[in-house]
Write a protein that holds these residues in place. Structure first.
Motif, mmCIF file in Angstrom:
data_model
loop_
_atom_site.group_PDB
_atom_site.id
_atom_site.type_symbol
_atom_site.label_atom_id
_atom_site.label_comp_id
_atom_site.label_asym_id
_atom_site.label_seq_id
_atom_site.Cartn_x
_atom_site.Cartn_y
_atom_site.Cartn_z
ATOM 1 N N LEU A 75 0.815 -1.213 0.000
ATOM 2 C CA LEU A 75 0.000 0.000 0.000
ATOM 3 C C LEU A 75 0.847 1.261 0.000
ATOM 4 O O LEU A 75 0.440 2.278 -0.541
ATOM 5 C CB LEU A 75 -0.903 0.016 1.233
ATOM 6 C CG LEU A 75 -2.114 -0.891 1.153
ATOM 7 C CD1 LEU A 75 -2.745 -1.043 2.523
ATOM 8 C CD2 LEU A 75 -3.122 -0.327 0.179
ATOM 9 N N LEU A 98 -0.494 -10.106 -4.632
ATOM 10 C CA LEU A 98 -1.651 -9.712 -3.831
ATOM 11 C C LEU A 98 -2.602 -10.883 -3.588
ATOM 12 O O LEU A 98 -3.282 -10.945 -2.572
ATOM 13 C CB LEU A 98 -2.389 -8.556 -4.510
ATOM 14 C CG LEU A 98 -1.596 -7.244 -4.571
ATOM 15 C CD1 LEU A 98 -2.302 -6.215 -5.438
ATOM 16 C CD2 LEU A 98 -1.373 -6.684 -3.179
ATOM 17 N N THR B 94 -10.397 2.815 4.452
ATOM 18 C CA THR B 94 -10.753 1.443 4.092
ATOM 19 C C THR B 94 -10.419 1.116 2.636
ATOM 20 O O THR B 94 -10.567 -0.022 2.211
ATOM 21 C CB THR B 94 -12.251 1.167 4.328
ATOM 22 O OG1 THR B 94 -12.981 2.328 4.004
ATOM 23 C CG2 THR B 94 -12.508 0.783 5.766
ATOM 24 N N ASP B 96 -7.656 0.748 1.636
ATOM 25 C CA ASP B 96 -6.585 -0.248 1.777
ATOM 26 C C ASP B 96 -7.030 -1.620 1.284
ATOM 27 O O ASP B 96 -6.275 -2.336 0.646
ATOM 28 C CB ASP B 96 -6.185 -0.391 3.255
ATOM 29 C CG ASP B 96 -5.481 0.856 3.763
ATOM 30 O OD1 ASP B 96 -5.302 1.792 2.973
ATOM 31 O OD2 ASP B 96 -5.122 0.877 4.947
ATOM 32 N N PHE B 97 -8.263 -1.965 1.611
ATOM 33 C CA PHE B 97 -8.740 -3.303 1.241
ATOM 34 C C PHE B 97 -8.840 -3.456 -0.282
ATOM 35 O O PHE B 97 -8.416 -4.460 -0.827
ATOM 36 C CB PHE B 97 -10.089 -3.584 1.895
ATOM 37 C CG PHE B 97 -10.009 -3.721 3.381
ATOM 38 C CD1 PHE B 97 -9.269 -4.733 3.955
ATOM 39 C CD2 PHE B 97 -10.653 -2.826 4.217
ATOM 40 C CE1 PHE B 97 -9.178 -4.880 5.332
ATOM 41 C CE2 PHE B 97 -10.569 -2.948 5.589
ATOM 42 C CZ PHE B 97 -9.835 -3.983 6.159
ATOM 43 N N LEU B 99 -7.211 -1.844 -2.491
ATOM 44 C CA LEU B 99 -5.900 -1.742 -3.129
ATOM 45 C C LEU B 99 -5.029 -2.967 -2.883
ATOM 46 O O LEU B 99 -3.990 -3.114 -3.500
ATOM 47 C CB LEU B 99 -5.173 -0.480 -2.646
ATOM 48 C CG LEU B 99 -5.825 0.847 -3.052
ATOM 49 C CD1 LEU B 99 -5.022 2.019 -2.517
ATOM 50 C CD2 LEU B 99 -5.968 0.953 -4.561
ATOM 51 N N THR B 100 -5.442 -3.840 -1.960
ATOM 52 C CA THR B 100 -4.648 -5.053 -1.751
ATOM 53 C C THR B 100 -5.310 -6.262 -2.395
ATOM 54 O O THR B 100 -5.030 -7.400 -2.038
ATOM 55 C CB THR B 100 -4.436 -5.337 -0.248
ATOM 56 O OG1 THR B 100 -5.690 -5.207 0.421
ATOM 57 C CG2 THR B 100 -3.464 -4.362 0.366
ATOM 58 N N LYS B 101 -6.197 -6.007 -3.343
ATOM 59 C CA LYS B 101 -6.835 -7.118 -4.049
ATOM 60 C C LYS B 101 -6.118 -7.365 -5.384
ATOM 61 O O LYS B 101 -5.619 -6.426 -6.000
ATOM 62 C CB LYS B 101 -8.305 -6.785 -4.332
ATOM 63 C CG LYS B 101 -9.144 -6.627 -3.069
ATOM 64 C CD LYS B 101 -9.440 -7.967 -2.444
ATOM 65 C CE LYS B 101 -10.339 -7.850 -1.240
ATOM 66 N NZ LYS B 101 -9.627 -7.413 -0.023
ATOM 67 N N PRO B 102 -6.093 -8.630 -5.808
ATOM 68 C CA PRO B 102 -5.381 -8.937 -7.050
ATOM 69 C C PRO B 102 -6.177 -8.568 -8.310
ATOM 70 O O PRO B 102 -6.242 -9.325 -9.259
ATOM 71 C CB PRO B 102 -5.171 -10.456 -6.956
ATOM 72 C CG PRO B 102 -6.288 -10.938 -6.107
ATOM 73 C CD PRO B 102 -6.600 -9.827 -5.150
ATOM 74 N N VAL B 103 -6.799 -7.415 -8.274
ATOM 75 C CA VAL B 103 -7.560 -6.926 -9.427
ATOM 76 C C VAL B 103 -7.148 -5.479 -9.609
ATOM 77 O O VAL B 103 -6.848 -4.805 -8.632
ATOM 78 C CB VAL B 103 -9.084 -6.967 -9.146
ATOM 79 C CG1 VAL B 103 -9.874 -6.395 -10.307
ATOM 80 C CG2 VAL B 103 -9.535 -8.377 -8.837
ATOM 81 N N LEU B 108 -11.748 -2.100 -10.032
ATOM 82 C CA LEU B 108 -12.475 -2.568 -8.850
ATOM 83 C C LEU B 108 -13.311 -1.447 -8.224
ATOM 84 O O LEU B 108 -14.495 -1.630 -7.926
ATOM 85 C CB LEU B 108 -11.496 -3.143 -7.826
ATOM 86 C CG LEU B 108 -12.142 -3.801 -6.605
ATOM 87 C CD1 LEU B 108 -13.009 -4.978 -7.024
ATOM 88 C CD2 LEU B 108 -11.085 -4.276 -5.619
ATOM 89 N N VAL B 253 -3.017 6.967 -6.183
ATOM 90 C CA VAL B 253 -2.733 5.764 -5.404
ATOM 91 C C VAL B 253 -1.316 5.818 -4.852
ATOM 92 O O VAL B 253 -1.046 5.432 -3.722
ATOM 93 C CB VAL B 253 -2.933 4.503 -6.273
ATOM 94 C CG1 VAL B 253 -2.388 3.280 -5.568
ATOM 95 C CG2 VAL B 253 -4.395 4.326 -6.596
#
Lengths: 328, 261
Positions: A75, A98, B94, B96-97, B99-103, B108, B253
Motif C-alpha cells: 500500500l 496480492l 478502508t 486499503d482493502f 488496493l490489496t486485491k489482485p484486481v 475494482l 494511489v
C-alpha cells in the motif's frame, strides 16, 4: 535452511506533513505558504521472517507498525530500503503477489454493511477467482470453526463487533493466503471473542503453514500466538527475538489490584502504589515477591477483592523504551 | 473475462440486495415522475412563448430532456455511487482493502456499487426519447441510431472519467463534497442543448465538464445535426480523458497513505 518469506532491509518511510500554528491567522497564512515537517514513521528497519512463523509486531501507538505492514502489503511506497515478500516486491503490487497475502485491520471493515456476509464471501470469490468447489469447502470449514452459521445470513450491520470480526477474518482468509498481516485483529473485543479469533489464527497457521505478522495491544494475543516478537519504537527496531526473553527482561513486575471492604488503608509499605481511589488500590510488585505480598495483604487488610495481573503489554513496552541500551 | 465475471457478481448481488427494499422503487419512481413533470412544465412554458429555441423544435427538445434523464439515471445508478464510496474510503482509510486485491484497483473501485432502482430514470428517459422520436418530422434512420448509441456510450465514458478525476483529487484534498455539488449544478445545465448557451459557458460545458458530449451530442445525432467530425472529436476526447483519468488515478494511489490507524 528455507529462504525467508519476508525480508526487510533498511526499510524507511518518511512522510511530509503540513504544519501550522493554531488560529485563524496561521490558517490563512498556510493557505498560501505551507510549512512541512518530515515525520520519520519508519527508520531503517531490517528483519527476516521464515515460512510458518507467527511474529508479534509490537510498539506503542505511532511506533510505525501499521506503516510497516502497509509497506509490506504494497500500500505504501518505501522512502528508502527494500522489502521482499514471497519473492515479490510489494510496492509493484502484482496480482500474483496480492493474491497470496491478506490484510486484516481490527478497526476497519471490508464488508459491505448492507449485505449478508455470505454475499461478501461470494464477491471475494469473484475477486480472487477461487474455483467454486474449493471456495465452498473453505467457506464451510471456516463457518464451522468459528460457529457463525446463522450470522452469515444477516446483514453485517446487524452483527455485534465480535461477530463482525469473525466474518471479517473469514472473508480475509477465503483465498487461503500464505502471508497474513493482522493489524490489531482483536481490538475492542471481549476476552472470549479474542480467544476465538486467536485460536482460529493458530489453527489456520497449523493447517496451512502460513506466515503471520501480527500487531496487538493485548498481551494474551501475543503470548498465545507468537514465539517471536519484533519491537519498534519511533520507527526504529528495538528488539527482535523470543517473547520469553523479552518478558523476562522487562516484565519484572506484576500488578496487584485490591478493593477494601471498609474503604481506607495504607499500602505504601507493600510496594509502589500506582493508583488509589475510593477503596481501590493498584500496586506494582516485583515478580518474585508477588506471592509473599499477596499473602500479607490478605492477612493484614480487610480485603473484599484482590487480583494479580501481568502488567499490560503497553507497560512492558514502555519499559523497553525507557531502557535505551537494548541490543536488537 | 475475469473482470466480466466480477462485474456480473457485483451486479447480481447488488440487485438482489436492492430488490429487498421495494419501497425504494416506488420512491424512486415518484422522483422520476416529479423530475419529468417539472421538465415538461418548463418545456411547455417555453413553447407557449415561441415555436423553437436556438433552432431546436419542441420534439427535439423533448429528446434532449429524455437523454438528460437517461444519462442522469446512468450516472446515479452506476457512476456516482461508486465514486462516493471511493471518496468515503479514501477518507476513512478502508480503501486499503480494495488496493490489496489482485484486481486492477481502478476497475475494482468503479464496479462495486450499483443502484438498481435509479434505473427508473433510465426507463423514463427512454420512454421520453421514444415519444420524441415519434413526434419528430424526420425519421431516424439506422445511421442516426447508430451514431446516437455511439455518442451516448462515448459521453458516458467521458462523464465516468470526469467523475473519476474529480474523485481522485480526494487523495490530495480529502474533502471534496463541494466539487460534487458543483458537478450536479453543472449537469443540470445539460437539460438544454448547450448550443443555446453563450460561448464561454458552452466551452465550459463541453471541455471542462463533458455535459455537452454526454447529452447534446447524442441529441444532435438523433436529430440529424451531427457531423462525423463531432463524433471523431468525441472519440478523441474520450480516449484522452481515459488516459488522463488513468494517470491521475495512478498518481493518487501512489501518494495515498491511508488514514493512519
Amino acid at each position: 535452511m528455507q529462504s525467508p518469506v519476508i525480508e526487510v532491509n533498511n526499510l524507511s518511510k518518511h512522510y511530509r506533513v503540513p504544519v501550522r500554528e493554531a488560529g485563524l491567522k496561521a490558517a490563512t497564512k498556510s493557505l498560501f505558504k505551507r510549512k512541512y515537517n518530515t515525520v520519520k514513521a519508519v527508520e531503517s528497519i531490517s528483519f527476516k521472517i521464515d515460512p510458518g512463523e507467527v511474529v508479534g509486531f509490537l510498539g506503542p501507538n505511532g511506533a510505525g507498525k501499521t506503516t510497516t505492514l502497509k509497506m509490506l502489503s504494497g500500500l505504501l511506497f518505501p522512502t528508502t530500503g527494500t522489502s521482499m515478500v514471497l519473492g515479490y516486491q510489494p510496492s509493484r503490487r502484482q496480482a500474483e503477489f496480492l493474491g497470496q497475502i491478506t490484510l486484516v485491520m481490527g478497526n476497519r471493515s471490508q464488508m459491505s454493511w448492507d449485505l449478508p456476509a455470505l454475499d461478501s464471501f461470494e464477491l471475494q470469490r469473484a475477486i480472487y477467482g477461487i474455483p467454486r468447489p474449493e471456495f465452498e469447502k473453505t467457506r464451510d470449514e471456516y463457518i464451522e470453526l468459528l460457529e457463525v452459521k446463522e450470522l452469515v445470513r444477516k446483514p453485517v450491520r446487524n452483527l455485534s463487533l465480535g461477530e463482525r470480526m469473525k466474518v471479517e477474518i473469514i472473508v480475509a482468509l477465503l483465498h487461503r493466503p500464505k502471508v497474513l498481516f493482522l493489524d490489531e485483529p482483536t481490538i475492542g473485543l471481549d476476552v472470549t471473542m479474542q480467544r476465538r479469533i486467536r485460536l482460529f489464527v493458530e489453527e489456520y497457521n497449523h493447517r496451512t503453514g502460513a506466515t503471520v505478522l501480527l500487531t496487538s495491544h493485548y498481551m494474551a494475543d501475543v503470548e498465545a500466538l507468537c514465539k517471536r516478537v519484533i519491537v519498534i519504537h519511533n520507527g526504529k527496531l528495538l528488539f527482535d527475538g523470543d517473547l520469553a526473553a523479552l518478558l523476562e527482561r522487562f516484565s519484572a513486575f506484576k500488578t496487584i489490584c485490591v478493593t477494601l471492604a471498609n474503604g481506607n488503608g495504607s499500602f505504601s509499605h507493600y510496594g509502589e502504589v500506582l493508583n488509589q481511589d475510593a477503596g481501590h488500590f493498584t500496586l506494582r510488585i516485583p515478580r518474585e515477591k508477588t506471592p509473599d505480598i499477596t499473602a500479607r495483604i490478605l492477612a493484614e487488610q480487610k480485603v473484599e477483592d484482590l487480583t494479580v495481573e501481568d502488567p499490560p503489554i503497553e507497560d512492558i513496552i514502555e519499559k523497553v523504551f525507557s531502557q535505551k541500551s537494548v541490543e536488537a | 473475462m475475469k473482470i466480466i465475471k466480477l462485474v456480473w457478481s457485483y451486479l447480481r448481488i447488488g440487485i438482489a440486495n436492492e430488490l429487498q427494499y421495494r419501497v425504494n422503487f416506488f420512491i424512486q419512481l415518484l422522483q422520476s415522475f416529479i423530475a419529468l413533470a417539472t421538465g415538461l412544465i418548463v418545456l411547455w412554458l417555453v413553447f407557449s412563448q415561441t415555436t423553437e429555441l436556438g433552432g431546436w423544435s419542441q420534439p427535439e427538445l423533448l429528446a434532449v430532456m429524455g437523454i438528460y434523464m437517461l444519462v442522469g439515471g446512468v450516472i446515479q445508478s452506476a457512476i456516482q455511487p461508486n465514486m462516493q464510496r471511493l471518496m468515503n474510503e479514501i477518507q476513512d482509510g478502508t480503501l486499503d482493502f480494495a488496493l490489496t486485491k489482485p484486481v486492477d484497483g481502478q476497475i475494482l473501485i468503479s464496479i462495486r456499487e450499483f443502484r438498481f432502482w435509479q434505473l427508473t430514470d433510465v426507463l423514463v428517459g427512454l420512454v421520453v426519447i421514444v415519444i420524441a422520436i415519434v413526434q419528430l418530422k424526420e425519421q431516424v434512420g439506422i445511421l442516426q441510431a447508430l451514431a446516437f448509441i455511439a455518442a451516448l456510450i462515448l459521453g458516458g465514458i467521458m462523464i465516468y472519467c470526469f467523475w473519476l478525476i474529480l474523485t481522485t483529487t480526494a487523495f490530495w484534498i480529502i474533502r471534496i463534497w463541494e466539487l460534487v455539488n458543483l458537478f450536479q449544478g453543472l449537469y443540470a445545465a445539460g437539460r438544454w442543448p448547450v448550443t443555446i448557451y453563450p460561448q464561454w459557458l458552452r466551452i465550459g460545458l463541453t471541455f471542462l465538464v463533458p455535459v455537452a458530449f454526454a447529452i447534446t451530442v447524442p441529441a444532435q445525432a438523433l436529430t440529424n445535426r451531427l457531423t462525423p467530425l463531432t463524433l471523431v472529436e468525441a472519440l478523441g476526447l474520450a480516449v484522452l480523458l481515459m488516459g488522463l483519468a488513468r494517470v491521475i488515478w495512478r498518481m493518487g494511489v501512489r501518494s495515498y497513505s491511508g488514514a493512519s490507524a
